[in-house]
Design an enzyme around this catalytic site. Structure first.
Site, PDB file in Angstrom:
ATOM      1  N   LYS A  52      30.919  20.367  41.138  1.00  0.00           N
ATOM      2  CA  LYS A  52      30.901  20.586  42.594  1.00  0.00           C
ATOM      3  C   LYS A  52      30.236  19.395  43.276  1.00  0.00           C
ATOM      4  CE  LYS A  52      32.157  23.636  44.694  1.00  0.00           C
ATOM      5  NZ  LYS A  52      33.520  23.878  45.243  1.00  0.00           N
TER       6      LYS A  52
ATOM      7  N   GLY B 185      41.396  33.802  47.100  1.00  0.00           N
ATOM      8  CA  GLY B 185      39.983  33.915  46.732  1.00  0.00           C
ATOM      9  C   GLY B 185      39.180  34.610  47.828  1.00  0.00           C
ATOM     10  N   GLN B 186      37.903  34.796  47.574  1.00  0.00           N
ATOM     11  CA  GLN B 186      37.045  35.507  48.527  1.00  0.00           C
ATOM     12  C   GLN B 186      37.023  34.815  49.895  1.00  0.00           C
ATOM     13  OE1 GLN B 186      33.378  37.462  46.790  1.00  0.00           O
ATOM     14  NE2 GLN B 186      33.377  35.545  45.654  1.00  0.00           N
ATOM     15  N   VAL B 187      36.739  33.518  49.881  1.00  0.00           N
ATOM     16  CA  VAL B 187      36.620  32.779  51.147  1.00  0.00           C
ATOM     17  C   VAL B 187      38.006  32.502  51.735  1.00  0.00           C
ATOM     18  CG1 VAL B 187      35.841  30.604  52.187  1.00  0.00           C
ATOM     19  CG2 VAL B 187      34.389  31.782  50.523  1.00  0.00           C
TER      20      VAL B 187
ATOM     21  N   TYR C 130      29.490  23.563  36.219  1.00  0.00           N
ATOM     22  CA  TYR C 130      30.006  23.981  37.536  1.00  0.00           C
ATOM     23  C   TYR C 130      29.309  23.192  38.647  1.00  0.00           C
ATOM     24  CZ  TYR C 130      30.475  26.814  41.774  1.00  0.00           C
ATOM     25  OH  TYR C 130      30.685  27.222  43.069  1.00  0.00           O
TER      26      TYR C 130
ATOM     27  N   ASP D 177      24.996  25.936  46.228  1.00  0.00           N
ATOM     28  CA  ASP D 177      23.565  25.763  45.972  1.00  0.00           C
ATOM     29  C   ASP D 177      23.327  25.247  44.548  1.00  0.00           C
ATOM     30  OD1 ASP D 177      24.676  28.442  45.453  1.00  0.00           O
ATOM     31  OD2 ASP D 177      22.747  28.839  44.516  1.00  0.00           O
TER      32      ASP D 177
HETATM   33  N1  LIG Z   1      31.514  32.551  44.433  1.00  0.00           N
HETATM   34  C1  LIG Z   1      30.289  32.094  44.680  1.00  0.00           C
HETATM   35  O1  LIG Z   1      29.275  32.762  44.397  1.00  0.00           O
HETATM   36  C2  LIG Z   1      30.077  30.761  45.345  1.00  0.00           C
HETATM   37  C3  LIG Z   1      28.764  30.309  45.588  1.00  0.00           C
HETATM   38  C4  LIG Z   1      28.582  29.084  46.227  1.00  0.00           C
HETATM   39  C5  LIG Z   1      29.688  28.336  46.610  1.00  0.00           C
HETATM   40  N2  LIG Z   1      30.945  28.787  46.352  1.00  0.00           N
HETATM   41  C6  LIG Z   1      32.080  27.944  46.737  1.00  0.00           C
HETATM   42  O2  LIG Z   1      32.804  28.615  47.773  1.00  0.00           O
HETATM   43  C7  LIG Z   1      34.203  28.280  47.677  1.00  0.00           C
HETATM   44  C8  LIG Z   1      35.036  29.541  47.649  1.00  0.00           C
HETATM   45  O3  LIG Z   1      34.625  30.345  46.530  1.00  0.00           O
HETATM   46  P1  LIG Z   1      35.263  31.793  46.261  1.00  0.00           P
HETATM   47  O4  LIG Z   1      34.164  32.649  45.716  1.00  0.00           O
HETATM   48  O5  LIG Z   1      36.050  32.226  47.451  1.00  0.00           O
HETATM   49  O6  LIG Z   1      36.264  31.427  45.062  1.00  0.00           O
HETATM   50  P2  LIG Z   1      37.269  32.399  44.293  1.00  0.00           P
HETATM   51  O7  LIG Z   1      37.200  33.769  44.855  1.00  0.00           O
HETATM   52  O8  LIG Z   1      37.012  32.191  42.834  1.00  0.00           O
HETATM   53  O9  LIG Z   1      38.693  31.784  44.658  1.00  0.00           O
HETATM   54  C9  LIG Z   1      39.180  30.615  44.086  1.00  0.00           C
HETATM   55  C10 LIG Z   1      40.563  30.378  44.612  1.00  0.00           C
HETATM   56  O10 LIG Z   1      41.092  29.195  43.992  1.00  0.00           O
HETATM   57  C11 LIG Z   1      42.388  29.505  43.506  1.00  0.00           C
HETATM   58  N3  LIG Z   1      42.771  28.678  42.367  1.00  0.00           N
HETATM   59  C12 LIG Z   1      42.039  28.415  41.255  1.00  0.00           C
HETATM   60  N4  LIG Z   1      42.743  27.618  40.428  1.00  0.00           N
HETATM   61  C13 LIG Z   1      43.937  27.385  41.045  1.00  0.00           C
HETATM   62  C14 LIG Z   1      45.093  26.637  40.717  1.00  0.00           C
HETATM   63  N5  LIG Z   1      45.176  25.945  39.553  1.00  0.00           N
HETATM   64  N6  LIG Z   1      46.129  26.596  41.579  1.00  0.00           N
HETATM   65  C15 LIG Z   1      46.076  27.300  42.740  1.00  0.00           C
HETATM   66  N7  LIG Z   1      45.012  28.018  43.125  1.00  0.00           N
HETATM   67  C16 LIG Z   1      43.956  28.063  42.283  1.00  0.00           C
HETATM   68  C17 LIG Z   1      42.312  30.953  43.090  1.00  0.00           C
HETATM   69  O11 LIG Z   1      43.610  31.467  42.951  1.00  0.00           O
HETATM   70  P3  LIG Z   1      43.899  32.749  42.010  1.00  0.00           P
HETATM   71  O12 LIG Z   1      43.524  33.943  42.840  1.00  0.00           O
HETATM   72  O13 LIG Z   1      45.375  32.654  41.752  1.00  0.00           O
HETATM   73  O14 LIG Z   1      43.059  32.591  40.777  1.00  0.00           O
HETATM   74  C18 LIG Z   1      41.551  31.508  44.289  1.00  0.00           C
HETATM   75  O15 LIG Z   1      42.432  31.694  45.372  1.00  0.00           O
HETATM   76  C19 LIG Z   1      34.329  27.408  46.410  1.00  0.00           C
HETATM   77  O16 LIG Z   1      34.308  26.061  46.769  1.00  0.00           O
HETATM   78  C20 LIG Z   1      33.089  27.731  45.600  1.00  0.00           C
HETATM   79  O17 LIG Z   1      32.715  26.673  44.750  1.00  0.00           O
HETATM   80  C21 LIG Z   1      31.173  29.994  45.752  1.00  0.00           C
END
Ligand SMILES: NC(=O)c1ccc[n+]([C@@H]2O[C@H](COP(=O)([O-])OP(=O)(O)OC[C@H]3O[C@@H](n4cnc5c(N)ncnc54)[C@H](OP(=O)(O)O)[C@@H]3O)[C@@H](O)[C@H]2O)c1
Length: 307
Positions: free
Chosen positions: A128, A10-12, A124, A101
């Site tokens: 969270k 994922g991104q983070v 969502y 947020d």
């Molecule tokens: N994105 C935003 O705008 C945002 C805003 C505020 C807070 N956040 C929080 O920041 C954190 C990181 O977000 P992000 O944007 O980096 O998320 P992301 O890019 O959507 O990445 C999610 C990760 O979780 C993995 N994943 C999902 N289901 C899975 C499963 N069943 N088994 C194994 N891996 C699985 C995905 O793997 P795959 O690549 O295989 O799918 C991916 O590596 C999260 O806690 C999110 O709630 C995000």
């Protein structure tokens, strides 16, 4: 030290694999190696790999799809963190986790502090929040970084969507009444590294019975760049900067139109106010967080260089 990073594609998670490499051996199971939706598989993995620190960047992040898949969202956003927290508590290790947020109701126009009343508007945000509450209730030592509007040079995000649309469209409507701070994944990973540095330097890091580290208190910390913007202004800044860096866009800036949220209906309701108060994280970790504009310039440069 063995560091388990979940969500490493994922991104983070991608950025964490780089920023935390100085602290020990990074374990990054792929989805094929470990399906985090499967609680038995998670238990088994923890038993075999015995992490000394867990950094959970996995989440169900499809905000609109969560409205029709609440069980899946709940498993990844609530049950998984609860399970990791239970393990962390039993072993006396720290859990680092990320939240959103979207746990806040989005009313008013002042920044939310970490103790502000929550009130998620959709599945969502609700799941969270349940994850955050489960971690806090577990008794483990934890850091929850609540962040906003995450983007990066990789993955699916607003920056990349806007640049893609600007190549093919000659007009675009962008929501102008949701206010927050766009946060690059790399900033989140950098701040996490600072926090992990503090955690591992605690005298009582490995002591199971100690509830707290002497320099860092378990808790929720808001994390974003400073300043605020709307999606519309963020889009304008992306286009202006991209053009200045030589990117050819089909879209004229004058054809980017501000619209209210009501004109862009989505399955999940979004908060209008996503401002996060950053005093706690800056004072606890001795940080001076950069502006969202400076962070955009860095992330955009990275994206354009690699694309
Ligand atoms: N994105 C935003 O705008 C945002 C805003 C505020 C807070 N956040 C929080 O920041 C954190 C990181 O977000 P992000 O944007 O980096 O998320 P992301 O890019 O959507 O990445 C999610 C990760 O979780 C993995 N994943 C999902 N289901 C899975 C499963 N069943 N088994 C194994 N891996 C699985 C995905 O793997 P795959 O690549 O295989 O799918 C991916 O590596 C999260 O806690 C999110 O709630 C995000």
């Amino acid at each position: 030290m063995n560091i388990l990073i979940t969500g490493s594609t994922g991104q983070v998670g991608y950025e964490l694999c780089r920023s935390l490499a100085l602290f020990g051996q990074i374990k990054v199971p792929t989805r094929q190696e470990l399906d985090l939706e499967d609680p038995l598989a998670v238990d088994e993995y923890l038993k075999i790999h015995k992490p000394d620190l867990i950094v959970n960047a996995c989440a169900y992040t499809a905000v609109d799809r969560a409205e029709s898949e609440p069980e899946k969202a709940r498993r990844l956003n609530m049950e998984l963190p609860a399970q990791l927290a239970e393990y962390a508590h039993a072993k006396g290790i720290w859990l680092v986790h990320y939240s959103s947020d979207y746990v806040y109701p989005g009313i008013g126009d002042t920044p939310f502090s970490e103790v502000a009343p929550t009130g998620p508007l959709g599945v969502y945000g609700k799941t969270k929040l349940e994850g955050d509450e489960a971690i806090a209730a577990s008794g483990c030592r934890y850091l929850i970084f609540r962040t906003s509007w995450v983007y990066s040079a990789r993955g699916n995000n607003f920056l990349k969507t806007m640049l893609r649309l600007a190549e093919v469209k000659n007009s675009l409507n962008v929501v102008a009444d949701q206010i927050g701070a766009p946060t690059p994944a790399r900033l989140i990973a950098g701040v996490t590294a600072v926090a992990v540095c503090k955690i591992v330097s605690c005298r009582n890091y490995r002591e199971v019975q100690e509830a707290e580290c002497e320099t860092v208190a378990s808790g929720i910390y808001h994390l974003s760049p400073t300043g605020e913007t709307s999606w519309y202004d963020f889009a304008q800044s992306i286009f202006r900067l991209a053009a200045a860096k030589g990117k050819i866009l089909a879209l004229e800036l004058s054809n980017v139109n501000p619209i209210p949220t009501g004109d862009y209906p989505t399955p999940a309701k979004r908060p209008l106010n996503s401002r996060l108060d950053l005093k706690k994280i800056q004072s606890t970790f001795g940080l001076s967080l950069p502006s969202w504009q400076d962070q955009l310039a860095l992330t955009l440069t990275e994206y354009l260089e690699k694309s």
